[in-house]
Motif scaffolding. Sequence first.
Motif, PDB file in Angstrom:
ATOM      1  N   ILE A 708       0.845  -1.191   0.000  1.00 62.98           N
ATOM      2  CA  ILE A 708       0.000   0.000   0.000  1.00 62.98           C
ATOM      3  C   ILE A 708       0.883   1.245   0.000  1.00 62.98           C
ATOM      4  N   PRO A 709       0.354   2.376  -0.475  1.00 63.77           N
ATOM      5  CA  PRO A 709       1.152   3.609  -0.496  1.00 63.77           C
ATOM      6  C   PRO A 709       1.448   4.085   0.936  1.00 63.77           C
ATOM      7  N   ARG A 710       2.603   4.672   1.108  1.00 64.50           N
ATOM      8  CA  ARG A 710       2.952   5.259   2.392  1.00 64.50           C
ATOM      9  C   ARG A 710       2.030   6.450   2.674  1.00 64.50           C
ATOM     10  N   THR A 711       1.589   6.578   3.905  1.00 61.52           N
ATOM     11  CA  THR A 711       0.682   7.678   4.268  1.00 61.52           C
ATOM     12  C   THR A 711       1.431   8.898   4.797  1.00 61.52           C
ATOM     13  N   ALA A 712       2.741   8.778   4.975  1.00 59.54           N
ATOM     14  CA  ALA A 712       3.522   9.901   5.500  1.00 59.54           C
ATOM     15  C   ALA A 712       4.969   9.769   5.039  1.00 59.54           C
ATOM     16  N   THR A 713       5.679  10.867   5.179  1.00 62.11           N
ATOM     17  CA  THR A 713       7.115  10.905   4.893  1.00 62.11           C
ATOM     18  C   THR A 713       7.871  10.841   6.217  1.00 62.11           C
ATOM     19  N   ILE A 714       8.953  10.085   6.237  1.00 60.24           N
ATOM     20  CA  ILE A 714       9.802   9.994   7.428  1.00 60.24           C
ATOM     21  C   ILE A 714      11.172  10.564   7.081  1.00 60.24           C
ATOM     22  N   ARG A 715      11.635  11.522   7.888  1.00 54.49           N
ATOM     23  CA  ARG A 715      12.928  12.162   7.646  1.00 54.49           C
ATOM     24  C   ARG A 715      13.747  12.158   8.927  1.00 54.49           C
ATOM     25  N   ALA A 716      15.031  11.871   8.812  1.00 53.39           N
ATOM     26  CA  ALA A 716      15.917  11.804   9.973  1.00 53.39           C
ATOM     27  C   ALA A 716      16.250  13.207  10.485  1.00 53.39           C
ATOM     28  N   LEU A 717      16.073  13.402  11.784  1.00 50.92           N
ATOM     29  CA  LEU A 717      16.440  14.668  12.412  1.00 50.92           C
ATOM     30  C   LEU A 717      17.869  14.634  12.928  1.00 50.92           C
ATOM     31  N   THR A 718      18.330  13.445  13.294  1.00 56.66           N
ATOM     32  CA  THR A 718      19.707  13.261  13.760  1.00 56.66           C
ATOM     33  C   THR A 718      20.277  12.036  13.065  1.00 56.66           C
ATOM     34  N   PRO A 719      21.604  11.858  13.085  1.00 59.86           N
ATOM     35  CA  PRO A 719      22.141  10.595  12.567  1.00 59.86           C
ATOM     36  C   PRO A 719      21.456   9.430  13.284  1.00 59.86           C
ATOM     37  N   SER A 720      20.944   8.478  12.519  1.00 58.64           N
ATOM     38  CA  SER A 720      20.099   7.436  13.103  1.00 58.64           C
ATOM     39  C   SER A 720      20.525   6.045  12.638  1.00 58.64           C
ATOM     40  N   THR A 721      20.330   5.100  13.545  1.00 62.49           N
ATOM     41  CA  THR A 721      20.571   3.691  13.241  1.00 62.49           C
ATOM     42  C   THR A 721      19.237   2.961  13.264  1.00 62.49           C
ATOM     43  N   LEU A 722      18.937   2.220  12.179  1.00 63.22           N
ATOM     44  CA  LEU A 722      17.662   1.515  12.070  1.00 63.22           C
ATOM     45  C   LEU A 722      17.895   0.048  11.740  1.00 63.22           C
ATOM     46  N   LEU A 723      16.940  -0.765  12.099  1.00 59.90           N
ATOM     47  CA  LEU A 723      16.862  -2.147  11.629  1.00 59.90           C
ATOM     48  C   LEU A 723      15.703  -2.211  10.645  1.00 59.90           C
ATOM     49  N   THR A 724      15.947  -2.760   9.466  1.00 63.72           N
ATOM     50  CA  THR A 724      14.912  -2.790   8.438  1.00 63.72           C
ATOM     51  C   THR A 724      14.710  -4.218   7.950  1.00 63.72           C
ATOM     52  N   MET A 725      13.498  -4.435   7.427  1.00 65.14           N
ATOM     53  CA  MET A 725      13.187  -5.753   6.870  1.00 65.14           C
ATOM     54  C   MET A 725      12.266  -5.580   5.668  1.00 65.14           C
ATOM     55  N   HIS A 726      12.569  -6.288   4.575  1.00 67.26           N
ATOM     56  CA  HIS A 726      11.773  -6.228   3.362  1.00 67.26           C
ATOM     57  C   HIS A 726      10.552  -7.133   3.503  1.00 67.26           C
ATOM     58  N   ARG A 727       9.458  -6.756   2.852  1.00 65.61           N
ATOM     59  CA  ARG A 727       8.213  -7.527   2.930  1.00 65.61           C
ATOM     60  C   ARG A 727       8.409  -8.969   2.464  1.00 65.61           C
ATOM     61  N   GLU A 728       9.183  -9.172   1.433  1.00 63.90           N
ATOM     62  CA  GLU A 728       9.375 -10.531   0.906  1.00 63.90           C
ATOM     63  C   GLU A 728       9.971 -11.457   1.959  1.00 63.90           C
TER      64      GLU A 728
END
Length: 756
Positions: A708-728
Motif C-alpha cells: 500500500i502507499p505510504r501515508t507519510a514521509t519519514i525524515r531523519a532529524l539526527t544521525p540514526s541507526t535503524l533495523l529494516t526488513m523487506h516484505r518478501e
Amino acid sequence: MKEMLKFLFSQFARYRWQMTAIFSLMIVMLAFQVTFSYSFKYLIDEILTPASYDKLTLFLVILVSGAIFASAAELLMDYMLIKTGIRMQDELRYRVFGQLQILPESYYRRTSPSSVTTRLSTDLNTMHATFLALVGFISSILGLIFSLTILYTMNRWFFWMILIGLPFCFIIPKLMNKPTLAATDLYKTQENFNALVLDRLHFHQIIRAFGLFAWERKRMISMTDEVAPMGLRAQFMRGLLAKSVSITLLILNVVIIAVGAYLTKYDLLTVGVLASFQSFYLRISSYASSLNRYFPQFVQADLSWGRLRKVILSQPGNPEELKVTEVEVTLGVGEAENKARRDAELKASSFTRELELEKVSFGYLDSVNSISGITLTIPQGTHVAIVGSSGSGKSTLVNLLMRFDEPNVGRLRLDGADAREVPLDIYRKLFAFVPQEVLLFHTSIRENIRFGRLTATDDEVETAAMQADIHEWVTAQPGGYEFKVGEGGRNLSGGQRQRVALARAFVRLPDILLLDEATSALDPVGEEAIYNSILGIADSASLQVAHDEGAATGAVAGTIISVTHRLRTIKHADRIYVIHKGELAGGGTHEELLESSEIYRRMWSKQDGFVISEDGTSADVTLERLRQIPLFSTLDEGTLGDIQQALVTERVNSGRTIMKQGEEGNRFYILVRGQVEVLQQSEGEESRRLAVLEDGDYFGEMALLKAIPRTATIRALTPSTLLTMHRELFQKAIENSPQLKRQLEIGYEERILTHR
C-alpha cells in the motif's frame, strides 16, 4: 508619519552642535544661490546694457570668490551631514540589535529570519537615507522662501504668477497619492521573496531530499504573478508622478516667459529682470521637484520606522536582560544601583545549595500550558536527569532553567531565593549550556571554544577540547585550532559540532552544566566517552566557577543536568525526573523508577533490548524486544528468530528521507537510535509535522502485509541507526503457517478500520 518625523527631529536635537554647523553652512550655500540668480539683473541692466565694463572685473571676481566659498561650504556640509547620518544609523542599529538580543524566545518563534535581517539592513538604511533627505527637504523649503522673497522685491507680477502656479506641483502629487500605495503593497510582498530565497539558501539539501523543486518553483511563480501587477502599477504611477510635476513646471515656465516677453516689449520690464527671473524660476523648479521627490522617501521611512519602533518597544522576555554590568558603568548608573548589583553578584557568584522549580506552569500560548505544576529540586553537586518523549515539555524546562522564558505561574529558586532577584547575566554565569541544535560561529575552532569564556587562555581551550575528545581531530586539520568551521559549522560533521559545543561548555568552568540532548549526534562509543568525561570532571571537582578578573576562583563539585530521551546514558544519575505531557510523572533513581513509574518503565522497555556496535554501524535486537511489537507478538519462537535474522542495519544521516509519502511501502523499520520526524502533506499544502519518533519506536509495519502507499514521509532529524526488513523476507518467514498469516491479515484489516 508623525512618529517617524518626531524621531528624526529628536536626532537633530541629539546632535545639536553638528546640526547647527550643518544648517549654518546650508544658509551660506543658499545665500550664494539666491545672490547668483539675482546677479543676472545687475550684470545685464547695470553693466552690459550701459556698457559699464569697468565694473565687470570686480563683479566677476566677487562672483567667482562667492562660488568657491559656497562650494567649499556645501562640501563641508555634505561631509558633516553624512558623518552625522552614519553615526545616527549606527546608534539606531545598536539600539535595535540590543533589543533583539533581549526579546523573548516567542518573538523568534513567530518571526521569520528574513524579517529580522530586514530590520537590521533595509529598514536601517531607509532611516539613514531619510535622515539625509529631511535635511535636503529643509534646504529646499528655505531655498523657496529665500527665492520668493527676492522675487517679490524684483517684480510682483512674476511673484504672483509663481505663487499661483507653484501649488499645482503639490496638489497633483496629493491627488495621485492613493495610486502610489501600490508601491507599499509591493514592498510588503518583497519580504516574502526574501523568505523564499533564504529557504533556498538554508534548506537546499531538504529541497533536494524531498524533491520539492516543482513545489518551490510553483511558489516563486505564484509570488511573481502576485507581485507583477503591483510592480507595474507602482512603477508607472511613480513615473507619472514625477512627470506630472515637470509638465506642470514646463507649462508654467512657458506662460511666464510669454508674459515677460510682452512686458519687456512695452518697456514694463527690463531684460535683466527677465533673465534673472528665469534663473530664479529654474532654481524654484528644482526646489519644488526636490520636495516632491522626498515624499515617497518619507512614506517608505514611515513603514520602516513603524517596524523598527515595534521591535524597540517590544517587551523583553525578561527586563533583567537589560542589566549588563559593563554597559551600566559606561552609561553612568548610580552608585546605589551599582552597589545593589555588586551585592547581588556576590550573592549569586556561587551555587551552594539547590536549584528548584516550585509549582511552575508555562505556556507559549495563553490558552495552552506546555508544562503544568512542575516542582523539582536539583541539589548542588549532583547529576540530575530530566527525561521524557518528544513533546513532553523537556525543552520548555530547559528554556525556564536558562531563563530564556519566565514562568507564568510558580517560581524558579536559586539557593532558596527567587531567581528573578538575581541579574540575568550573573545568573547565567553559573551555567554552561549545550543545546541539541549546535550553533557555531563562522570563525576558528579556537574562538568557538573560547566563546564559553572569553578570558580563557589557549592552554585552557585545548584542555577543554581534550575533555570533549576532539583535540586530536583538531590538530590534524589544516591550521589546527585556527581551522574555520564555516557558516553554522558546515565544515564539521554533526558529531564534531557537538564536541566543539561540549568543549565550549567545559572551558566555561561552570557551576551547572546543562545538556539538552547534547550527544544525540555521537555514536555509542563517542557518547559513552563524553559522559564518562563529564562525570569524571564532576567527580574530580574540576568544574569551577568562573569569576571576573581579580576575583577568587574556588573548586566546587559540579552539578550536571542532562535533558534527554535516551535513558541508557543517564541510568546512573543521582536523580531522574520523568516529564509526561507537560507534567511531572515521577522522580527517583533508575532502579526506583523501574519499580514505581509505569511511564519510565515503558520508556526503558522500549529502548532496551538493542545491541549496537561500538562504531554504531551495526545493530541487533533481542527476541523479547521483538515480541513487544504488536505485529510480532503472536509469532512462535522459530518464526521470530527468522525475522530477527532478516533484519538489516541501516545508518542514515540527519536530513535524509527514509520513506516518502505516496510511494509503495515494502519495508518495515525499527529505530534503534536517533530521532526522525513524521511529515504529512495534503494536496496544495506544505508538509506538516505529525510526530517525532525516538529510540525504540518503529514504523512501516503495514508494508509487511500489504503493498500500500505510504501515508507519510519519514525524515531523519539526527544521525540514526535503524533495523529494516523487506516484505518478501517477512512473507517468507510466515509462509509455513497459513493460520498465523490469516490472523495477521485480520489484525491488519482491524487496524485499517480503526484508522479510518
